[in-house]
Scaffold this motif. Sequence first.
Motif, PDB file in Angstrom:
ATOM      1  N   GLN A 442      15.137  31.980  16.852  1.00  0.00           N
ATOM      2  CA  GLN A 442      13.893  32.627  16.438  1.00  0.00           C
ATOM      3  C   GLN A 442      14.146  34.053  15.945  1.00  0.00           C
ATOM      4  OE1 GLN A 442      10.761  31.406  16.244  1.00  0.00           O
ATOM      5  NE2 GLN A 442      11.346  29.390  17.002  1.00  0.00           N
ATOM      6  N   TYR A 443      15.168  34.703  16.505  1.00  0.00           N
ATOM      7  CA  TYR A 443      15.419  36.100  16.164  1.00  0.00           C
ATOM      8  C   TYR A 443      16.420  36.204  15.008  1.00  0.00           C
ATOM      9  CZ  TYR A 443      13.010  37.746  20.350  1.00  0.00           C
ATOM     10  OH  TYR A 443      12.053  38.022  21.299  1.00  0.00           O
ATOM     11  N   PRO A 444      16.282  37.250  14.174  1.00  0.00           N
ATOM     12  CA  PRO A 444      17.259  37.466  13.097  1.00  0.00           C
ATOM     13  C   PRO A 444      18.602  37.897  13.666  1.00  0.00           C
ATOM     14  CG  PRO A 444      15.720  39.308  13.211  1.00  0.00           C
ATOM     15  CD  PRO A 444      15.203  38.258  14.145  1.00  0.00           C
ATOM     16  N   THR A 445      19.653  37.724  12.884  1.00  0.00           N
ATOM     17  CA  THR A 445      21.015  38.001  13.345  1.00  0.00           C
ATOM     18  C   THR A 445      21.168  39.413  13.895  1.00  0.00           C
ATOM     19  OG1 THR A 445      21.885  36.433  11.722  1.00  0.00           O
ATOM     20  CG2 THR A 445      23.433  38.042  12.625  1.00  0.00           C
ATOM     21  N   VAL A 446      20.563  40.396  13.239  1.00  0.00           N
ATOM     22  CA  VAL A 446      20.770  41.793  13.623  1.00  0.00           C
ATOM     23  C   VAL A 446      20.174  42.129  14.984  1.00  0.00           C
ATOM     24  CG1 VAL A 446      20.919  42.609  11.252  1.00  0.00           C
ATOM     25  CG2 VAL A 446      18.674  42.472  12.351  1.00  0.00           C
ATOM     26  N   ILE A 447      19.295  41.278  15.493  1.00  0.00           N
ATOM     27  CA  ILE A 447      18.642  41.558  16.769  1.00  0.00           C
ATOM     28  C   ILE A 447      18.778  40.386  17.746  1.00  0.00           C
ATOM     29  CG2 ILE A 447      16.345  40.625  16.233  1.00  0.00           C
ATOM     30  CD1 ILE A 447      16.909  44.069  17.762  1.00  0.00           C
ATOM     31  N   ARG A 448      19.573  39.375  17.363  1.00  0.00           N
ATOM     32  CA  ARG A 448      19.607  38.125  18.129  1.00  0.00           C
ATOM     33  C   ARG A 448      20.042  38.333  19.573  1.00  0.00           C
ATOM     34  NH1 ARG A 448      21.826  34.541  14.408  1.00  0.00           N
ATOM     35  NH2 ARG A 448      19.655  34.340  13.713  1.00  0.00           N
ATOM     36  N   ASN A 449      21.181  39.009  19.779  1.00  0.00           N
ATOM     37  CA  ASN A 449      21.653  39.219  21.143  1.00  0.00           C
ATOM     38  C   ASN A 449      20.680  40.056  21.955  1.00  0.00           C
ATOM     39  OD1 ASN A 449      23.954  37.727  20.785  1.00  0.00           O
ATOM     40  ND2 ASN A 449      25.248  39.470  20.286  1.00  0.00           N
ATOM     41  N   VAL A 450      20.107  41.076  21.318  1.00  0.00           N
ATOM     42  CA  VAL A 450      19.140  41.935  22.007  1.00  0.00           C
ATOM     43  C   VAL A 450      17.893  41.132  22.368  1.00  0.00           C
ATOM     44  CG1 VAL A 450      17.673  43.967  21.767  1.00  0.00           C
ATOM     45  CG2 VAL A 450      19.991  43.987  20.842  1.00  0.00           C
ATOM     46  N   GLY A 451      17.440  40.272  21.466  1.00  0.00           N
ATOM     47  CA  GLY A 451      16.249  39.466  21.716  1.00  0.00           C
ATOM     48  C   GLY A 451      16.440  38.497  22.864  1.00  0.00           C
ATOM     49  N   VAL A 452      17.563  37.778  22.839  1.00  0.00           N
ATOM     50  CA  VAL A 452      17.854  36.834  23.920  1.00  0.00           C
ATOM     51  C   VAL A 452      18.036  37.583  25.241  1.00  0.00           C
ATOM     52  CG1 VAL A 452      19.487  35.112  24.771  1.00  0.00           C
ATOM     53  CG2 VAL A 452      18.861  35.134  22.359  1.00  0.00           C
ATOM     54  N   GLY A 453      18.691  38.759  25.176  1.00  0.00           N
ATOM     55  CA  GLY A 453      18.881  39.561  26.383  1.00  0.00           C
ATOM     56  C   GLY A 453      17.559  40.020  26.975  1.00  0.00           C
ATOM     57  N   ALA A 454      16.615  40.418  26.123  1.00  0.00           N
ATOM     58  CA  ALA A 454      15.304  40.840  26.610  1.00  0.00           C
ATOM     59  C   ALA A 454      14.566  39.674  27.262  1.00  0.00           C
ATOM     60  CB  ALA A 454      14.482  41.401  25.455  1.00  0.00           C
ATOM     61  N   CYS A 455      14.631  38.500  26.643  1.00  0.00           N
ATOM     62  CA  CYS A 455      14.003  37.300  27.225  1.00  0.00           C
ATOM     63  C   CYS A 455      14.630  36.954  28.570  1.00  0.00           C
ATOM     64  CB  CYS A 455      14.137  36.124  26.261  1.00  0.00           C
ATOM     65  SG  CYS A 455      13.145  36.245  24.761  1.00  0.00           S
ATOM     66  N   SER A 456      15.956  37.056  28.638  1.00  0.00           N
ATOM     67  CA  SER A 456      16.660  36.746  29.878  1.00  0.00           C
ATOM     68  C   SER A 456      16.268  37.705  30.995  1.00  0.00           C
ATOM     69  CB  SER A 456      18.174  36.797  29.638  1.00  0.00           C
ATOM     70  OG  SER A 456      18.884  36.483  30.814  1.00  0.00           O
ATOM     71  N   THR A 457      16.072  38.981  30.647  1.00  0.00           N
ATOM     72  CA  THR A 457      15.658  39.969  31.646  1.00  0.00           C
ATOM     73  C   THR A 457      14.274  39.636  32.190  1.00  0.00           C
ATOM     74  OG1 THR A 457      16.962  41.699  30.562  1.00  0.00           O
ATOM     75  CG2 THR A 457      15.211  42.414  32.053  1.00  0.00           C
ATOM     76  N   ASP A 512      13.581  39.125   7.276  1.00  0.00           N
ATOM     77  CA  ASP A 512      13.686  37.661   7.361  1.00  0.00           C
ATOM     78  C   ASP A 512      13.015  37.152   8.629  1.00  0.00           C
ATOM     79  OD1 ASP A 512      15.108  37.605   5.015  1.00  0.00           O
ATOM     80  OD2 ASP A 512      17.078  37.483   5.999  1.00  0.00           O
ATOM     81  N   GLY A 513      13.302  37.835   9.739  1.00  0.00           N
ATOM     82  CA  GLY A 513      12.727  37.435  11.016  1.00  0.00           C
ATOM     83  C   GLY A 513      11.219  37.545  11.042  1.00  0.00           C
ATOM     84  N   GLU A 514      10.691  38.589  10.369  1.00  0.00           N
ATOM     85  CA  GLU A 514       9.242  38.774  10.307  1.00  0.00           C
ATOM     86  C   GLU A 514       8.576  37.657   9.497  1.00  0.00           C
ATOM     87  OE1 GLU A 514       5.447  40.531  10.781  1.00  0.00           O
ATOM     88  OE2 GLU A 514       7.313  40.567  11.915  1.00  0.00           O
ATOM     89  N   GLN A 515       9.248  37.210   8.447  1.00  0.00           N
ATOM     90  CA  GLN A 515       8.683  36.178   7.585  1.00  0.00           C
ATOM     91  C   GLN A 515       8.945  34.768   8.108  1.00  0.00           C
ATOM     92  OE1 GLN A 515       6.642  36.837   5.069  1.00  0.00           O
ATOM     93  NE2 GLN A 515       6.911  39.017   5.566  1.00  0.00           N
ATOM     94  N   PHE A 516       9.945  34.636   9.021  1.00  0.00           N
ATOM     95  CA  PHE A 516      10.322  33.310   9.525  1.00  0.00           C
ATOM     96  C   PHE A 516       9.142  32.690  10.281  1.00  0.00           C
ATOM     97  CE2 PHE A 516      12.587  30.488  12.602  1.00  0.00           C
ATOM     98  CZ  PHE A 516      13.162  29.659  11.673  1.00  0.00           C
ATOM     99  N   GLY A 517       8.701  31.528   9.834  1.00  0.00           N
ATOM    100  CA  GLY A 517       7.546  30.880  10.448  1.00  0.00           C
ATOM    101  C   GLY A 517       6.280  31.111   9.663  1.00  0.00           C
ATOM    102  N   LYS A 518       6.156  32.292   9.079  1.00  0.00           N
ATOM    103  CA  LYS A 518       4.989  32.580   8.237  1.00  0.00           C
ATOM    104  C   LYS A 518       4.997  31.729   6.979  1.00  0.00           C
ATOM    105  CE  LYS A 518       3.674  37.409   9.064  1.00  0.00           C
ATOM    106  NZ  LYS A 518       3.619  38.741   8.416  1.00  0.00           N
ATOM    107  N   LYS A 519       6.179  31.678   6.334  1.00  0.00           N
ATOM    108  CA  LYS A 519       6.303  30.978   5.054  1.00  0.00           C
ATOM    109  C   LYS A 519       5.985  29.501   5.198  1.00  0.00           C
ATOM    110  CE  LYS A 519       9.748  34.127   3.101  1.00  0.00           C
ATOM    111  NZ  LYS A 519      11.124  34.257   2.595  1.00  0.00           N
TER     112      LYS A 519
END
Length: 529
Positions: A442-457, A512-519
């Motif tokens: 769901q998250y773009p590459t530039v924020i993927r690890n940070v996004g998964v880490g936040a969810c895990s926390t 890309d991440g912001e538009q992902f799902g919208k399109k």
Amino acid sequence: MAYEDALLQIGEFGRYQRIKLLLTCLTTFLTGFTLMSGVFLGAVPNFRCLLPDEVKENATYKLSSNVSSEFYPWDKQRGGWSQCKMYDLDGDPSLTDSTVKCDSYVYDESIYKRTITSDFDLVCDNSWLKTTSDSLFMVGVMIGAMIFGASSDKWGRKPSYYAAIVSYLLGSILVLISPEFVSYTIARIVVGAACSGIFMVGYVNVLEIIGTKHRRVIVAGIHVSYSLGYATLIVCAYFIRTWRHLQITMILPAVGFLSYWWFISESIRWLQSKGRRKQAIDLLHAVSTANGADETRDAINGLLGETADSKSDVEKATILDVLTKYPNLRKKSFVLFFCWFINSGTYYGLSWNTSNLVGDSYLNALISALVEIPAHGLVYFTLNRWGRKFVLVSCMLIAGTSLLVATIIPNSMQWLVIVFSMIGKLAITASYESIYLFTAEQYPTVIRNVGVGACSTVARIGGILAPFINYSSTVWPHLPRLIFGSGALIAGLLTIILPETLNMDLPQTMEDGEQFGKKSRKLKQSSDS
């Protein structure tokens, strides 16, 4: 893609990778064993107040009904003689119903010989202390994820992995020799943090040496080894009924894992990211030799090209940017946060709540562990066929429905409560496993690890609260299932608004991440019109 090209030549899942996976699975097995051990270390045996003329060391639990009625009032809520109060034999003889709280207890050793509950008297007014200890253990897991996650990125996977193993061994020894409750709880926090580091860093380290098309095997292997460790714990607990002796079974394997410093190599991807090209090439050459590819260092150097040392300008972003600057990503993040919170809380809550089910507590726990195996198989065979979203939503809805149904089953059909509780456990296990991949995509590459880490926390908060939700069974036995079931049902319905990621080009940039799902929704609306 240069690294992937090199893996194609030297072997994406050859002998080297299989050995590394096996070694990692052994430590994952131990984390599954340990993370669930609190169920038996702190099991609550039947107990009663110590009578005035009894000596605790020589007292036995069973008393005749005549003796019990003489000393203990009837507890209507539990349908038996009071466990925490007795008649005040030293008070006014005319006040026959006067009671006092007990200050010493006799425990039934027929099922659990000795637990921390009986050793430290964590019953009646002190029963909340055991719940708090279990919760603080999960605080340790959350702390470990942050500490070892950061250290593995800064100092490398290998030293962080080994530090987690050493911390686990030291913490486990401290648990074994703990003379009282506070030192036991502190030591368990250390063990929880170490388990988190062992699982997380080991998982990443093995994932980074294996080709993309084989990663589904790795995910399944890691999770199955965890569940097998959980099941093995129950078998050991059945034969080892004293908590300190059971703790020893967690220490012995960790002593053997001290040898891992000489068997586990550093992550080649991490070496590349730090510009340590020569070490990366040397390790790739070792992998090539082990796999029988026999690629030369010069050939590997050519395959890597210039990417190993180059530092590209990468878009920088934080989770704060996600939550403040990108509305679509923010909405998806809050849904994912809630789903992780519910999945973690429900999974651990159901795993730790088997002792509250009617019947043999060991058999119930073993069934709860074994249903995880088909759950892993379900995810493995359906995730790439039915889609990540369909599997995740379906599993959460099934888990929620099963647990809610269990709350309305009559008391005369307790076997059916167990059946629906285990269906819920199977479904939430599959959901919890599938959410990792779904979230990463769901998250773009530039924020993927940070996004998964936040969810895990956020997920750890669910695990921290799970013991307190289980404690609510003292109010109504079905209340934990009602809470977990409602949460899973709501989470499943919320996830419907998230986009499917199977066979989709994953987002790279924040835009890309912001538009992902919208399109996809816009295209669907335009096609319908």
